[in-house]
Design an enzyme around this catalytic site. Sequence first.
Site, PDB file in Angstrom:
ATOM      1  N   LEU A  80       0.885  -1.225  -0.018  1.00 60.21           N
ATOM      2  CA  LEU A  80       0.010  -0.077   0.031  1.00 60.21           C
ATOM      3  C   LEU A  80       0.750   1.135  -0.066  1.00 60.21           C
ATOM      4  O   LEU A  80       0.422   2.174  -0.757  1.00 60.21           O
ATOM      5  CB  LEU A  80      -0.803   0.176   1.493  1.00 60.21           C
ATOM      6  CG  LEU A  80      -1.767   1.178   1.574  1.00 60.21           C
ATOM      7  CD1 LEU A  80      -2.786   1.489   0.230  1.00 60.21           C
ATOM      8  CD2 LEU A  80      -2.580   1.223   2.711  1.00 60.21           C
ATOM      9  N   LYS A  81       1.847   1.287   0.892  1.00 60.40           N
ATOM     10  CA  LYS A  81       2.779   2.360   0.845  1.00 60.40           C
ATOM     11  C   LYS A  81       3.413   2.788  -0.510  1.00 60.40           C
ATOM     12  O   LYS A  81       3.668   3.913  -0.769  1.00 60.40           O
ATOM     13  CB  LYS A  81       3.677   2.125   2.232  1.00 60.40           C
ATOM     14  CG  LYS A  81       2.943   2.447   3.505  1.00 60.40           C
ATOM     15  CD  LYS A  81       2.616   3.881   3.719  1.00 60.40           C
ATOM     16  CE  LYS A  81       1.870   4.030   5.153  1.00 60.40           C
ATOM     17  NZ  LYS A  81       1.374   5.262   5.441  1.00 60.40           N
ATOM     18  N   GLU A 154      27.784 -20.469 -13.128  1.00 54.40           N
ATOM     19  CA  GLU A 154      26.681 -19.844 -12.733  1.00 54.40           C
ATOM     20  C   GLU A 154      25.765 -20.573 -13.722  1.00 54.40           C
ATOM     21  O   GLU A 154      25.765 -21.332 -14.400  1.00 54.40           O
ATOM     22  CB  GLU A 154      26.904 -18.214 -13.357  1.00 54.40           C
ATOM     23  CG  GLU A 154      27.023 -18.317 -14.707  1.00 54.40           C
ATOM     24  CD  GLU A 154      27.424 -17.030 -15.272  1.00 54.40           C
ATOM     25  OE1 GLU A 154      27.128 -16.345 -16.177  1.00 54.40           O
ATOM     26  OE2 GLU A 154      28.574 -16.271 -14.425  1.00 54.40           O
ATOM     27  N   LYS A 156      22.812 -21.617 -16.138  1.00 55.71           N
ATOM     28  CA  LYS A 156      22.314 -21.156 -17.335  1.00 55.71           C
ATOM     29  C   LYS A 156      20.926 -20.970 -17.480  1.00 55.71           C
ATOM     30  O   LYS A 156      20.098 -21.897 -17.357  1.00 55.71           O
ATOM     31  CB  LYS A 156      22.433 -22.119 -18.275  1.00 55.71           C
ATOM     32  CG  LYS A 156      22.446 -21.717 -19.613  1.00 55.71           C
ATOM     33  CD  LYS A 156      22.815 -22.922 -20.557  1.00 55.71           C
ATOM     34  CE  LYS A 156      22.767 -22.531 -22.276  1.00 55.71           C
ATOM     35  NZ  LYS A 156      21.228 -22.364 -22.389  1.00 55.71           N
ATOM     36  N   ASP A 158      17.020 -20.095 -18.253  1.00 55.09           N
ATOM     37  CA  ASP A 158      16.377 -20.575 -19.637  1.00 55.09           C
ATOM     38  C   ASP A 158      15.140 -19.809 -19.789  1.00 55.09           C
ATOM     39  O   ASP A 158      13.906 -19.677 -19.510  1.00 55.09           O
ATOM     40  CB  ASP A 158      15.419 -22.034 -19.190  1.00 55.09           C
ATOM     41  CG  ASP A 158      15.367 -22.853 -20.570  1.00 55.09           C
ATOM     42  OD1 ASP A 158      14.685 -23.757 -20.465  1.00 55.09           O
ATOM     43  OD2 ASP A 158      15.696 -22.243 -21.678  1.00 55.09           O
ATOM     44  N   TYR A 259      24.410 -11.077 -16.750  1.00 51.38           N
ATOM     45  CA  TYR A 259      25.661 -12.163 -16.698  1.00 51.38           C
ATOM     46  C   TYR A 259      26.725 -11.725 -17.256  1.00 51.38           C
ATOM     47  O   TYR A 259      27.852 -12.563 -17.178  1.00 51.38           O
ATOM     48  CB  TYR A 259      25.200 -13.660 -16.778  1.00 51.38           C
ATOM     49  CG  TYR A 259      24.650 -13.846 -18.395  1.00 51.38           C
ATOM     50  CD1 TYR A 259      23.259 -13.689 -18.572  1.00 51.38           C
ATOM     51  CD2 TYR A 259      25.656 -13.764 -19.335  1.00 51.38           C
ATOM     52  CE1 TYR A 259      22.962 -13.976 -19.695  1.00 51.38           C
ATOM     53  CE2 TYR A 259      25.321 -14.048 -20.803  1.00 51.38           C
ATOM     54  CZ  TYR A 259      23.705 -14.024 -20.779  1.00 51.38           C
ATOM     55  OH  TYR A 259      23.326 -14.381 -22.081  1.00 51.38           O
ATOM     56  N   LYS A 323      32.968 -20.061 -17.197  1.00 48.93           N
ATOM     57  CA  LYS A 323      33.852 -19.261 -17.997  1.00 48.93           C
ATOM     58  C   LYS A 323      35.208 -18.902 -17.318  1.00 48.93           C
ATOM     59  O   LYS A 323      35.087 -19.036 -16.127  1.00 48.93           O
ATOM     60  CB  LYS A 323      32.915 -18.112 -17.974  1.00 48.93           C
ATOM     61  CG  LYS A 323      31.400 -17.657 -18.413  1.00 48.93           C
ATOM     62  CD  LYS A 323      31.216 -16.519 -18.357  1.00 48.93           C
ATOM     63  CE  LYS A 323      29.467 -16.264 -18.448  1.00 48.93           C
ATOM     64  NZ  LYS A 323      28.900 -14.997 -18.052  1.00 48.93           N
ATOM     65  N   LYS A 347      24.865 -28.601 -20.083  1.00 46.05           N
ATOM     66  CA  LYS A 347      23.468 -28.947 -19.878  1.00 46.05           C
ATOM     67  C   LYS A 347      23.343 -30.030 -19.055  1.00 46.05           C
ATOM     68  O   LYS A 347      23.957 -31.176 -19.098  1.00 46.05           O
ATOM     69  CB  LYS A 347      22.884 -29.352 -21.235  1.00 46.05           C
ATOM     70  CG  LYS A 347      22.908 -28.160 -22.294  1.00 46.05           C
ATOM     71  CD  LYS A 347      22.014 -26.990 -21.930  1.00 46.05           C
ATOM     72  CE  LYS A 347      21.756 -25.977 -22.924  1.00 46.05           C
ATOM     73  NZ  LYS A 347      20.834 -26.340 -24.010  1.00 46.05           N
ATOM     74  N   CYS A 437      11.306 -43.596 -51.067  1.00 45.20           N
ATOM     75  CA  CYS A 437      10.703 -42.473 -50.330  1.00 45.20           C
ATOM     76  C   CYS A 437       9.325 -42.350 -49.864  1.00 45.20           C
ATOM     77  O   CYS A 437       8.423 -42.974 -50.607  1.00 45.20           O
ATOM     78  CB  CYS A 437      10.894 -41.082 -51.087  1.00 45.20           C
ATOM     79  SG  CYS A 437      10.202 -39.692 -50.569  1.00 45.20           S
ATOM     80  N   CYS A 440       7.465 -39.866 -52.261  1.00 42.24           N
ATOM     81  CA  CYS A 440       7.113 -40.113 -53.744  1.00 42.24           C
ATOM     82  C   CYS A 440       7.631 -41.348 -54.308  1.00 42.24           C
ATOM     83  O   CYS A 440       7.438 -41.807 -55.455  1.00 42.24           O
ATOM     84  CB  CYS A 440       7.991 -39.091 -54.642  1.00 42.24           C
ATOM     85  SG  CYS A 440       9.798 -39.157 -54.095  1.00 42.24           S
ATOM     86  N   CYS A 455      16.055 -38.857 -50.195  1.00 42.33           N
ATOM     87  CA  CYS A 455      15.230 -38.867 -51.181  1.00 42.33           C
ATOM     88  C   CYS A 455      15.975 -37.955 -52.517  1.00 42.33           C
ATOM     89  O   CYS A 455      16.092 -36.822 -52.092  1.00 42.33           O
ATOM     90  CB  CYS A 455      13.968 -38.359 -51.112  1.00 42.33           C
ATOM     91  SG  CYS A 455      12.809 -38.303 -52.753  1.00 42.33           S
ATOM     92  N   CYS A 460      10.134 -34.198 -55.389  1.00 42.67           N
ATOM     93  CA  CYS A 460       9.399 -34.950 -54.307  1.00 42.67           C
ATOM     94  C   CYS A 460       8.442 -34.106 -53.528  1.00 42.67           C
ATOM     95  O   CYS A 460       8.865 -32.906 -53.000  1.00 42.67           O
ATOM     96  CB  CYS A 460      10.230 -35.743 -53.344  1.00 42.67           C
ATOM     97  SG  CYS A 460       9.503 -36.167 -51.761  1.00 42.67           S
TER      98      CYS A 460
END
Length: 711
Positions: A80-81, A154, A156, A158, A259, A323, A347, A437, A440, A455, A460
């Site tokens: 509120l303030k 650090e 990563k 997303d 970063y 890094k 990852k 294929c 085709c 193919c 195709c």
Amino acid sequence: MPKAKDSKSKAKGAPAAKKTAKKKSEKKPEAVSLERAGTVNDKIDLSPSEAEKEIRALEKEIRHHQYQYYVKNLPTISDLKFDQMFRRLQDLEKAFPDLMDPASPTLSVGSDLDKDFQKFTHRLPVLSLENTYSEEELLDWIQKTDPEALYSLEWKIDGASIMLYYENGILSNGVTRGTGGVGDDVTDNIRTIRSIPLRLEESVTVYLRGEVYMTYKDFEDFNESSEGRYANPRNLSSGSLKQKNSSDVAKRPLRIFTYDAFFPEAKVRFQTHSEIMKKVEELKFPVPPDTVLVKGTQISEAIRKFKKKKESVGFPTDGLVVKLNDLSTRQALGYTSHSPRWARAFKFDAMMKESKIVGIDYAVGRTGKITPRAEIEPISLAGTTVTFATLHNQDYINELGIGIGAIVRVSKRGEIIPAVEEVVTPGEKVFQIPRSCPSCGTKTEKREDSVDAFCPNPDCPDRVKNGIIFFSSRKQMDIEGLGEKQVEFLYDKKYIKDIADLYELQKKKDSLMEEEGFGEKSVSIILNGIENSKKKDFKFVLSSLGLREVGPKVSELLIEHGYESMDSIIKAVQKENSAESLMEIPGIGPSTVAALVESFTDKKVIKLVERLKSAGLKMKADPIQKADKQPFLGQIWCVSGSFENFQPREKAMDLVVYYGGRKVSSISSKTTHLLAGPGAGSKVDKAKELGVAIVSEEEFLETLKKNGIKY
């Protein structure tokens, strides 16, 4: 603390302000009291000088509390303030518009302007990171780099990558990564993110890189109020930055972690990455939590600690960024064309779930590559429902023993592409891809450089359709309204049979509007999108043709080295010594040259090019603006190292281009000059070997001075 709201009407029942005479000896406090700020819609009876003092004090106080709430997550006053202070500032700015700061915190509520995004050339290349999912591979890289050195670890994040540009302490531009060289200017949207300061406490010029994201809780709350329309926080964060109304963006709970940073005018040079990040924190930017500095020999233990924390951090992360901390070592290691050699993205193992393969079909890409995919019983994975997962190729199928009916584990690699990772319970016999294929019926073939089946038929249907889809896509010719479903319909109904037919679709407008799902409005959008695509620069036209090995990077390299039109490329390819001349372009190897020769000696390709030329597409690169005076005319420059007067160093190359020269990214026999500074590295050796003139910063400055060029 709730989001700041734009108060458009006076609060009911607010007490009237009492006018009291001020004693001359009374001093106005430096900080605004919360009691005074609470008189939100009282009649404002202040002189301009009194108003200015209160406005500046309120700005400072509000920024402090925004920092406490949005960055530190430690609010020190009630919601509120805060709202009372915020609305008081809005009222004062409305009463005294000339006193409003262009970086006022009230501007973060967003505007209702609806405009297309302008393109912005990054001040320095915004590169991606080389990824690894293997700890062994990461440790091998560290061993080769320097196992005794310090590395920054650090999270990563997303989310959506962003560059923030501050000039003299004021946010001037917020830009998406884009191509790495050019991004979309989304400044109006960036201004709505409360954890991004519009004005810094220091009058400093700095370029920061960060990631816009949402916490899981914020995402869930927002998604619930939006009837569950959004799949995951990352997609919503990224999509939010491309909203055209910043007032809509302001309603979304976006945050940022910064970063990395570059201070082009810093008087004191930073020695380490950790010093830079300390300065970034002093400027009150949020940085990724838990970041640590460890020796290369201690990386494994640090990774294990991060993995234990992953589920409790509260924001999307798919791994770690590793890094080198020392900046001089970074400079020596340098960069590849797409990533720094001094960093890696590690990852975490992809999340996997079990499902059953109920069928196997194939996707035939624009290049003819046939990719088998498993149809699986639907599962929820990384925020989306997955019903298909790639099987890659026959070798992969054989290795895992994949068959219909098998119970398998499925992951989202990089949380994007669903893939079958392992077999839990075997199904029927190991599946064999048919030798013809599926689109085709042409007999498939294997190429020497690939384990995939292809193919070979350029006509195709699936190849052609996917080629048109690629041509029309946002990253290529960006034809609005022409998505995958529309292309398939137009092809299957024989409205188009190749790319060039798109530019004759106007003739079939009346009959197309009679088709179900193609009303006057949707048809107009498509036709306008096709017409607008004629304005796209030649580099997009060339890479959009879908020719083998001729993507955006090869297109840029060709143009950069003087092949600035379709005619010049075709002429070069058809020369007897074409392979020899094209091989001189750094970054273009034998397979690319062979593909260029194959494509531009093909009568069908030449005919397609002629039709597109007749349709009005650009077949020559847009000219670069140049000065009347051209002292660098006929010269080809490359740059390497660091410089005192040109930060980033591309500023020097921009001068070369503007005053008549050309710039290239690599040294070749055609290069005439190398501007070399400290840390120039191997390019100096290459220049000496080829007899290229090596120019120091002092010599370059003297040349500019002699020609009356200001820098």
